[in-house]
Design an enzyme around this catalytic site. Sequence first.
Site, short mmCIF file in Angstrom:
data_model
loop_
_atom_site.label_atom_id
_atom_site.label_comp_id
_atom_site.label_asym_id
_atom_site.label_seq_id
_atom_site.Cartn_x
_atom_site.Cartn_y
_atom_site.Cartn_z
N HIS A 1 28.36 43.51 26.35
CA HIS A 1 27.57 44.17 27.39
C HIS A 1 28.12 45.56 27.71
CE1 HIS A 1 26.23 44.32 31.84
NE2 HIS A 1 25.17 44.58 31.08
N ARG A 2 27.29 46.59 27.44
CA ARG A 2 27.69 48.00 27.63
C ARG A 2 28.98 48.31 26.85
NH1 ARG A 2 26.75 48.39 34.24
NH2 ARG A 2 24.74 47.28 34.24
N GLU B 1 25.70 46.27 23.32
CA GLU B 1 24.54 46.72 24.09
C GLU B 1 24.90 48.02 24.79
OE1 GLU B 1 22.30 47.18 27.89
OE2 GLU B 1 24.39 46.58 27.68
N ASP C 1 23.11 51.59 26.99
CA ASP C 1 21.96 52.11 27.73
C ASP C 1 21.81 53.60 27.43
OD1 ASP C 1 21.56 49.68 29.75
OD2 ASP C 1 23.70 50.15 29.66
N HIS D 1 24.35 53.98 31.82
CA HIS D 1 23.50 52.99 32.49
C HIS D 1 22.92 53.54 33.79
CE1 HIS D 1 22.76 49.67 35.35
NE2 HIS D 1 22.28 49.04 34.28
N GLU E 1 19.23 49.92 24.90
CA GLU E 1 18.28 49.77 26.00
C GLU E 1 17.78 51.14 26.47
OE1 GLU E 1 17.92 48.37 30.67
OE2 GLU E 1 19.56 47.55 29.45
N LYS F 1 16.39 53.24 29.20
CA LYS F 1 16.24 53.21 30.66
C LYS F 1 14.87 53.76 31.04
CE LYS F 1 19.03 51.88 32.76
NZ LYS F 1 19.37 50.45 33.03
N ASP G 1 30.25 40.17 29.01
CA ASP G 1 31.32 41.14 29.20
C ASP G 1 32.59 40.73 28.45
OD1 ASP G 1 29.86 42.81 30.93
OD2 ASP G 1 30.30 41.50 32.64
#
Length: 600
Positions: free
Chosen positions: A356-357, A383, A385, A398, A457, A459, A573
């Site tokens: 995640h991120r 992942e 953003d 993000h 992703e 935004k 995470d």
Amino acid sequence: MKTFFRETYQVLRVNLRQLVLFEILYRLVAGAFYIRLVNLLLKISLRAAGYSYLTMSNLAAFLLRPVTVGCAMVLVLVGAFLMVVELGGLMTAYQAAAYSRRIDVVSIVRGAVGKAVDELSKRNWQLFLLALASYLMMNSMVLLRLLTRVKPVNFVMAEIWSQRAGRAGLAAVVAGLVVIGIPTMLVFFACMVEQKRFRDGVRRSMELVKGRWPKALALLFGLNALMVAVSVALHLLFVVAAAVCVTLFVDSYAAMAVLAAVCRRLELVVLAVASMAAGLVDFGALTVVYYQFETRHSQVKPWDFSYVCRDHLSRKRILAVTGAVAGVSLLFLLDMVCNGFPLDSSVLTETEITAHRGSSKRAPENTLAALETAIDEMADYAEIDVQTTSDGVVVVCHDLNLKRLAGVNRRLGSMTYGEVRDLDVGSRFGADFAGERIPTLEEALDDCKGRIKLNIELKNIGDRTDLPEQVVEMIRDREMQEQCVITSVKLDYLVRVKEADPDLHTGYILPAAYGRYYDNDAFDFISLRSSFVTLGLVENAHEKGKAVHVWTVNKKSEIEQMKVLGVDNIITDYPALAREVLYREEATESLMEYLKMVLR
């Protein structure tokens, strides 16, 4: 029986070096080609079915579609031909070896092509199907192990094995293959050496093995049992060596995750070697069986092992063709390394893991450091953003407002890239990351190419942006379509992505799990909060050929629950923890604990 084993060893050792070289080169060339073909036909079949992913729920409907059946037939026919070519190479080498005659790799290749062409010219199509069945039998243990690693076949196999009728059915299939295999075990020699048509070859094989087949079967069984034992021992040795290295050199938080990933790759290497050895050893043994049975049956001078195939291609042409094909194969392999494995693993493998991120608990989120850490923690995806600055540069971030990340109370979209580039987003995470910057998407793509897949992703920054088209263009320019998926909460962005490149996989991030959203062609999977996931939701999505990604799953118990529910991708995470929970093996864990105690 000792004579059979001794002569098998003698036949193997004469041209062993040339045979191993031939096998490695041939399987690289044929394997690269066949993987590409499988990937192409799988995409065609999935597109015709309207699916993006294969699951237990849609497997039966997928397999029964005419397009799928047609593609499967093409794969079977091509696979059978490739196997006959390989078999022809083995036969050529063993014919020479039976009289201690050494030949080079080019002669083996010429024999392989020539024998396959001969069988086509004689219209011995049954021989190609028999070759496929023979390879299935010889590689049964290898295939069984591989199938337990591929979804949804692994679920099917587990279900079959759990039922008494299923186990009986598998036993019947094995018995049927043995019943077919015993009388036809020497058909290849009758057709390729004695130049018989298939039916005559079957009669010749039955004539030779009549009353003698138990000896041949005992020889083959003994050799294959020995190969299985050696393969298991080799794998265990590799696992122990890997465990020692991981214990000594990998941080404890990621040790089990790294070991699980390494062990799976080591297993694939061992299975590949075992598959190659099975063909070499089994056909070497069958050469001895044929020679012994044929001379005793005819009571004449020993069989003439001289090369009987017609010269379809000259030596120079063989070298030229082999070099060209090897060159193309090398390009395919380099493409796999740089752009990811062509056969989409998310379609066929078990639950995948997304950092995640980036690995945002061990490095500042959405930075190059976080991506590097995700790679170190063996995540399948990272992942990230993305949004644009005021001057249209796509950056990885993000938050729309930068106060939390950089202490600047401004919207990122109101700042130029030059202003964003000067911000420090690492110091707040830790002194070790002081000076870490917000990267551009181009930098992230270049850093991750061939190393980790990306879930990008988009935004929601309004309707007037060209963010979807920009991202697609960057991915396409780097030929990373197989390595990236694009997600968004804004469905219109996904529609625009599909318009720009229909082959890119897209995911719809759902705010809640309500409504019928499975039929929309703008996305290939859904991404939603793990608390919304139910077994019914997963099954409904799978029936429509959509995968299910869940976020943000950080606890062991929740990871285990998501695995039970059958989700396709876990966004977390803690990617190292997720891999440990999803793919841990008790024997490996016990080994690691023992090594930690001994090496402490």
